[in-house]
Motif scaffolding. Sequence first.
Motif, PDB file in Angstrom:
ATOM      1  N   LEU B  61       0.845  -1.183   0.000  1.00 28.14           N
ATOM      2  CA  LEU B  61       0.000   0.000   0.000  1.00 28.14           C
ATOM      3  C   LEU B  61       0.888   1.242   0.000  1.00 28.14           C
ATOM      4  N   TRP B  62       0.412   2.241  -0.698  1.00 27.77           N
ATOM      5  CA  TRP B  62       1.202   3.463  -0.861  1.00 27.77           C
ATOM      6  C   TRP B  62       0.292   4.649  -0.566  1.00 27.77           C
ATOM      7  N   HIS B  63       0.462   5.185   0.628  1.00 29.78           N
ATOM      8  CA  HIS B  63      -0.277   6.388   0.997  1.00 29.78           C
ATOM      9  C   HIS B  63       0.428   7.538   0.298  1.00 29.78           C
ATOM     10  N   LYS B  64      -0.188   7.998  -0.769  1.00 26.94           N
ATOM     11  CA  LYS B  64       0.431   9.042  -1.604  1.00 26.94           C
ATOM     12  C   LYS B  64       0.858  10.232  -0.739  1.00 26.94           C
ATOM     13  N   GLY B  65       2.130  10.604  -0.853  1.00 27.83           N
ATOM     14  CA  GLY B  65       2.645  11.714  -0.064  1.00 27.83           C
ATOM     15  C   GLY B  65       3.295  11.289   1.233  1.00 27.83           C
ATOM     16  N   GLU B  66       3.340   9.993   1.493  1.00 29.30           N
ATOM     17  CA  GLU B  66       3.882   9.516   2.771  1.00 29.30           C
ATOM     18  C   GLU B  66       5.351   9.914   2.942  1.00 29.30           C
ATOM     19  N   GLU B  67       6.074  10.007   1.813  1.00 30.24           N
ATOM     20  CA  GLU B  67       7.477  10.471   1.891  1.00 30.24           C
ATOM     21  C   GLU B  67       7.603  11.947   1.559  1.00 30.24           C
ATOM     22  N   SER B  68       6.907  12.355   0.511  1.00 28.31           N
ATOM     23  CA  SER B  68       7.061  13.714  -0.022  1.00 28.31           C
ATOM     24  C   SER B  68       6.246  14.757   0.740  1.00 28.31           C
ATOM     25  N   GLY B  69       5.215  14.281   1.432  1.00 26.05           N
ATOM     26  CA  GLY B  69       4.273  15.225   2.046  1.00 26.05           C
ATOM     27  C   GLY B  69       3.197  15.673   1.064  1.00 26.05           C
ATOM     28  N   HIS B  70       3.338  15.280  -0.190  1.00 21.03           N
ATOM     29  CA  HIS B  70       2.379  15.706  -1.212  1.00 21.03           C
ATOM     30  C   HIS B  70       1.173  14.777  -1.248  1.00 21.03           C
ATOM     31  N   ILE B  71       0.426  14.809  -0.179  1.00 16.98           N
ATOM     32  CA  ILE B  71      -0.768  13.966  -0.103  1.00 16.98           C
ATOM     33  C   ILE B  71      -1.872  14.541  -0.991  1.00 16.98           C
ATOM     34  N   GLN B  72      -2.846  13.699  -1.260  1.00 11.64           N
ATOM     35  CA  GLN B  72      -3.983  14.121  -2.072  1.00 11.64           C
ATOM     36  C   GLN B  72      -5.250  14.020  -1.235  1.00 11.64           C
ATOM     37  N   LYS B  73      -5.846  15.154  -0.947  1.00 10.75           N
ATOM     38  CA  LYS B  73      -7.114  15.172  -0.211  1.00 10.75           C
ATOM     39  C   LYS B  73      -8.243  14.898  -1.192  1.00 10.75           C
ATOM     40  N   VAL B  74      -9.005  13.885  -0.895  1.00 11.39           N
ATOM     41  CA  VAL B  74      -9.996  13.414  -1.857  1.00 11.39           C
ATOM     42  C   VAL B  74     -11.319  14.157  -1.678  1.00 11.39           C
ATOM     43  N   ARG B  75     -11.716  14.867  -2.709  1.00  9.85           N
ATOM     44  CA  ARG B  75     -12.988  15.583  -2.669  1.00  9.85           C
ATOM     45  C   ARG B  75     -14.126  14.695  -3.174  1.00  9.85           C
TER      46      ARG B  75
END
Lengths: 133, 133
Positions: B61-75
């Motif tokens: 599993l890859w929580h997008k932004g887990e390393e970069s901080g560039h997470i995606q908030k899902v609207r």
Amino acid sequence: MNAGTRWLNEVVWDEQGLLPAIAQDADTGEVLMFAWMNREALALTAERGEAVYWSRSRRKLWHKGEESGHIQKVREIRMDCDGDVILLRVEQVGGIACHTGRRSCFFHKLLGEGTWEEVEPVLKDPAQIYSPK
Amino acid sequence: MNAGTRWLNEVVWDEQGLLPAIAQDADTGEVLMFAWMNREALALTAERGEAVYWSRSRRKLWHKGEESGHIQKVREIRMDCDGDVILLRVEQVGGIACHTGRRSCFFHKLLGEGTWEEVEPVLKDPAQIYSPK
């Protein structure tokens, strides 16, 4: 558009010789559909300036709109960072990309209580779209 | 968002238990990236309201932004007509979705003479994005 092979060699295909292709409305930004392409489909798309996909179910090239008339005029072809996904920015002829008669294939929206709701109207009865001419 | 399993049962997974997922900027309509999800990734995405994908290369599993901080908030979560492709409409934190430091992964544009040109600027050096904190 020149369909010389050099640019095609930079595209990365999966083990089945395919890659995902996303079609987006060039004017509105709406994501219209998702399909697959093989090398020939992508070459033809660039050559003709109209979207050609690979139908995995029918195992043949699929010139989008060949039955419905809802062809996609390609304004721009984009490739992602890894070279293994294509994004087409298109003009959707007839304003209908989906075989259900809707503008976009992405018409199911997940609601807060955990149900899918159909949020896009059917613009044309599929029976009419696909009836023998 | 409720992640009850009923809506998940309407989703169609491929033979590897995956399906394609497209992330689109909810405000601009820009297509940001393409990735894969398994059932757990989609359930977590709905539950947390942040994009979680399945990394095929890392097989986890890859929580997008887990390393970069560039997470995606899902609207918004959308599903296509066949139930086998997901579209996320997201707010891209940091304004960078691509691991190359660009806003979108689709930064290669096919030019008329048959060459790919990089048409999106690097907003942040990847070495800085992924440096140890």
